[in-house]
Every structure is written in structure tokens, then in C-alpha cells.
Design a protein around this motif. Structure first.
Motif, mmCIF file in Angstrom:
data_model
loop_
_atom_site.group_PDB
_atom_site.id
_atom_site.type_symbol
_atom_site.label_atom_id
_atom_site.label_comp_id
_atom_site.label_asym_id
_atom_site.label_seq_id
_atom_site.Cartn_x
_atom_site.Cartn_y
_atom_site.Cartn_z
ATOM 1 N N GLY A 124 10.516 32.089 -93.154
ATOM 2 C CA GLY A 124 11.094 31.302 -92.020
ATOM 3 C C GLY A 124 9.690 31.084 -90.781
ATOM 4 O O GLY A 124 8.457 31.784 -90.918
ATOM 5 N N ASN A 156 8.875 30.183 -86.192
ATOM 6 C CA ASN A 156 8.912 30.412 -84.664
ATOM 7 C C ASN A 156 9.888 28.905 -84.578
ATOM 8 O O ASN A 156 10.098 28.785 -83.165
ATOM 9 C CB ASN A 156 8.552 30.782 -83.955
ATOM 10 N N SER A 216 12.875 27.550 -85.638
ATOM 11 C CA SER A 216 13.969 28.060 -85.426
ATOM 12 C C SER A 216 14.623 27.368 -87.025
ATOM 13 O O SER A 216 15.253 26.810 -87.249
ATOM 14 C CB SER A 216 15.027 27.437 -84.459
ATOM 15 N N TYR A 263 14.184 32.127 -83.228
ATOM 16 C CA TYR A 263 13.115 33.040 -83.823
ATOM 17 C C TYR A 263 13.837 33.947 -84.934
ATOM 18 O O TYR A 263 14.516 34.894 -85.438
ATOM 19 C CB TYR A 263 12.155 33.148 -82.830
ATOM 20 N N THR A 264 12.336 34.192 -85.957
ATOM 21 C CA THR A 264 12.821 34.998 -87.191
ATOM 22 C C THR A 264 11.091 36.136 -87.627
ATOM 23 O O THR A 264 10.371 35.376 -87.410
ATOM 24 C CB THR A 264 13.739 34.573 -88.324
ATOM 25 N N ASN A 281 17.617 37.187 -87.399
ATOM 26 C CA ASN A 281 16.970 36.204 -87.092
ATOM 27 C C ASN A 281 17.059 36.726 -85.649
ATOM 28 O O ASN A 281 18.115 38.137 -85.489
ATOM 29 C CB ASN A 281 17.167 34.792 -86.516
ATOM 30 N N GLU A 308 14.155 27.692 -91.966
ATOM 31 C CA GLU A 308 14.033 28.585 -93.173
ATOM 32 C C GLU A 308 13.066 27.053 -93.939
ATOM 33 O O GLU A 308 14.221 26.175 -93.978
ATOM 34 C CB GLU A 308 15.116 29.142 -93.135
#
Length: 348
Positions: free
Chosen positions: A217, A219, A221, A241-242, A258, A223
Motif C-alpha cells: 500500500g 499513501n 490511498s 493512508y495505510t 488503514n 493498495e
């Protein structure tokens, strides 16, 4: 920002059933925030605090078998974990920019110095090689020696900085590493095979699925699912974000959290949604998954959660702390979760 304390490919789940209720068996107060993730082998859990002390804790009682002082504090919100080899050797990414190699009794064998904070190492025990990265984006491969002899460095490669994800090893010896805003594939001989760039920083590890997809993932947003030849197979919008590194599972599944408080399961073949569990607050931890497919994780608002494979909540244990440490399931099914309050909780 954290990495996932699992297999060298970041694939798999516990072979035992985890808890179905939030019963605290015991708690342990360590010297500082428990941001490093615990790793359980047999009846022993290896867990460190940000104070820079590694503990070997008996899972049945919560008592120390031994402890090792790394000589300084380290970490902030970076969750790393030891790697334990089949012969019991413990490779601990500890303070002072050092990887410590300790015996099962806690005796120091050797150390490796790194330019930045070392991340969780990945080991190919068949080839007797060690892959190690650090927060500056330096990736290195070593040949493991025998006894107390130090490993021999085979090559070293500068990727992008910073790097927060630990390396994932493919069956052919290729290392998949996240650094900067990219995913890198580095061959066993140290040459760069390819890299996939994203529009934003990557703060998690990559994981390799059973059907040949590398998942991570970013940032932005999103994957990503990437094939072994470096082609992006799919993109799944996650809406936030993750910092939660993915864990790949059998039957073409991957699970990750997340900042919206969602723990999501995707089909690795196409990136389509399989299920989603919802918590309160941001999820920085990865998931621990038991033999039934039940998932366990914690949030930044102090909840420790258990969900069944079909999405039914088993429990929500509310605490007064926050969590960045990745949970672990011990051989007897005990769930171990370290908190920013310095408390290791054993849920049985």
C-alpha cells in the motif's frame, strides 16, 4: 510506520485457534513503549520495548526467561520484530543501528551495523542467506556463517530514503523491498530487476501471495498488486493512508488495515473486495490471523479487536493506550499485543 513480523515472504497464518473472548491472562510492564512486535516460538515470546531491551518471556506465565540490553533506546513509531531461525538463533533489529544475533539462551554471537535503524531481517535458511534493510534505504545480502562467525556481506544496494518496510523474499531469491515511493525487485545476485513507482510515499512492507502477486500500500490511498515481472495487475482504492503492512493468506487473500479504521481482505488475483472489518480509530498494526481465518488487530484509539472470518466481531477490548505494535499468536493460541503504554497484554 511498521513492518510485519511473519514469514520471509510475509505469507501465512497461525496454525492454532486464537481467542474468542477478551480474557486477559496476564500483563507485563516493560521499560518503555512496546512498538516492536512480539514474535512467538514454541512457548516463548521475544518482545522488545523502545528502551532497547529484548525479553524472552514465557507465554504461559508472563515471566522473563532472560533479557538482553542493546545499550540504548531506539525507535519511535517504527514497529520491527526479531527473526528466529530453525536452530534457535534470534536476529533482533535493535538500538544503536545494530542487528544483534543471540542464542536461544540470550548470549550475543555477533552484530551487524547499519547506516540507519535496521528493519526486520528476512532469512533464506536453505541458501543460508540473510537480507537486511534499514531506514536509510540500504539493502544488503549476507552469507550466514557457522557458530559465532559473523556473516559475510555479498552485496549492498542503495535504494530510496526513507524505507520503513522490511524485505520480502521470493522462492527464487528475489527480494521485494519498499523504499521512498517505490517497490523494488532485487535479484539474488544484487542487480535491480525492476521497480514500480507510486505517487506517494510507501510506509509498509510488501507481501507475496500464493498466486504470484506482490501486494503493498502507498499513501496515495491505494493498495497495489504487482506481478513477478513488475507489471501492476490491479489497484484498489482504500480511501486513506495505510501504515498497516499486508499479510497474504491461502486461497488468494490479503489482509491489511488503514487510517479509516478498516481491516480489509482482497482477492489477490484481481484486487476485488472480499470482506471488511471496521474498528474505531486508525489501524497502524497489521493483522494476526489464526487457523480458522479469524483476524486480530488493535487501533490508535485503544481497542484490541477480534473478528471471525465472516466478519462477526468476537470482542473489542478497550484500553486507555494506543497501539502501533503488530500482534502475535503464540503456539497455545494466546494473543500477544504490545501497547504504547509499555504493557504487553496476553489474551487467552
Amino acid at each position: 510506520m511498521a513492518d510485519s513480523p511473519t514469514s520471509a515472504s510475509h505469507f501465512g497464518q497461525a496454525k492454532v485457534a486464537g481467542p474468542t473472548a477478551a480474557r486477559i491472562r496476564w500483563t507485563r510492564h516493560l521499560e518503555g513503549p512496546i512498538v516492536p512486535g512480539p514474535v512467538s516460538v514454541g512457548g516463548v515470546a521475544y518482545v522488545a520495548s523502545n528502551a532497547g531491551i529484548l525479553h524472552a518471556i514465557e507465554v504461559s506465565s508472563g515471566k522473563d526467561l532472560w533479557s538482553f540490553d542493546g545499550g540504548g533506546a531506539y525507535g519511535s513509531d517504527l514497529s520491527t520484530a526479531p527473526t528466529v531461525l530453525a536452530d534457535g538463533l534470534i536476529l533482533w533489529p535493535g538500538p544503536r543501528n545494530r542487528l544483534f544475533a543471540l542464542t536461544a539462551k540470550g548470549r550475543l554471537r555477533w552484530t551487524i551495523s547499519t547506516p540507519g535503524d535496521p528493519l526486520t531481517p528476512a532469512v533464506d535458511e536453505v541458501r543460508r542467506t540473510l537480507v537486511l534493510s534499514d531506514t536509510t534505504g540500504r539493502l544488503s545480502r549476507y552469507r550466514l556463517g557457522n557458530g559465532d562467525s559473523e556473516p559475510k556481506r555479498l552485496w549492498s544496494l542503495a535504494l530510496a530514503s526513507p524505507s520503513f518496510g522490511n524485505p520480502a523474499l521470493g522462492s527464487d531469491g528475489t527480494t521485494y523491498e519498499t523504499a521512498g515511493d517505490s517497490l523494488y525487485a532485487v535479484a539474488a545476485d544484487g542487480h535491480l530487476r525492476w521497480k514500480v513507482d507510486t505517487p506517494a510515499q510507501v510506509e509498509v512492507s510488501a507481501a507475496i501471495s500464493d498466486d504470484g502477486v506482490i501486494v503493498f500500500g502507498a499513501n496515495d490511498s491505494t493498495e497495489y498488486g504487482v506481478s513477478f515481472d513488475g507489471k501492476v495487475r490491479w489497484r484498489h482504492p482504500i480511501g486513506n493512508y495505510t501504515y498497516s503492512s499486508p499479510l497474504t493468506l491461502a486461497a488468494h487473500r490479503v489482509i491489511f488495515g488503514n487510517h479509516s479504521g478498516e481491516m480489509t481482505v482482497l482477492d489477490t488475483r484481481n484486487g476485488r473486495l472480499s470482506s471488511r472489518d471496521r474498528a474505531r480509530g486508525q489501524i497502524w498494526t497489521s493483522a494476526a490471523v489464526d487457523a480458522h481465518g479469524d483476524a486480530y488487530f488493535a487501533s490508535r484509539t485503544g481497542g484490541i479487536y477480534g473478528f471471525t472470518k465472516d466478519g462477526r466481531m468476537l470482542f473489542n477490548l478497550k484500553t486507555s493506550t494506543t497501539f502501533a505494535s503488530y500482534p502475535s499468536i503464540a503456539a497455545d493460541g494466546t494473543l500477544l499485543v504490545g501497547g504504547d503504554d509499555g504493557v504487553l497484554r496476553a489474551i487467552g
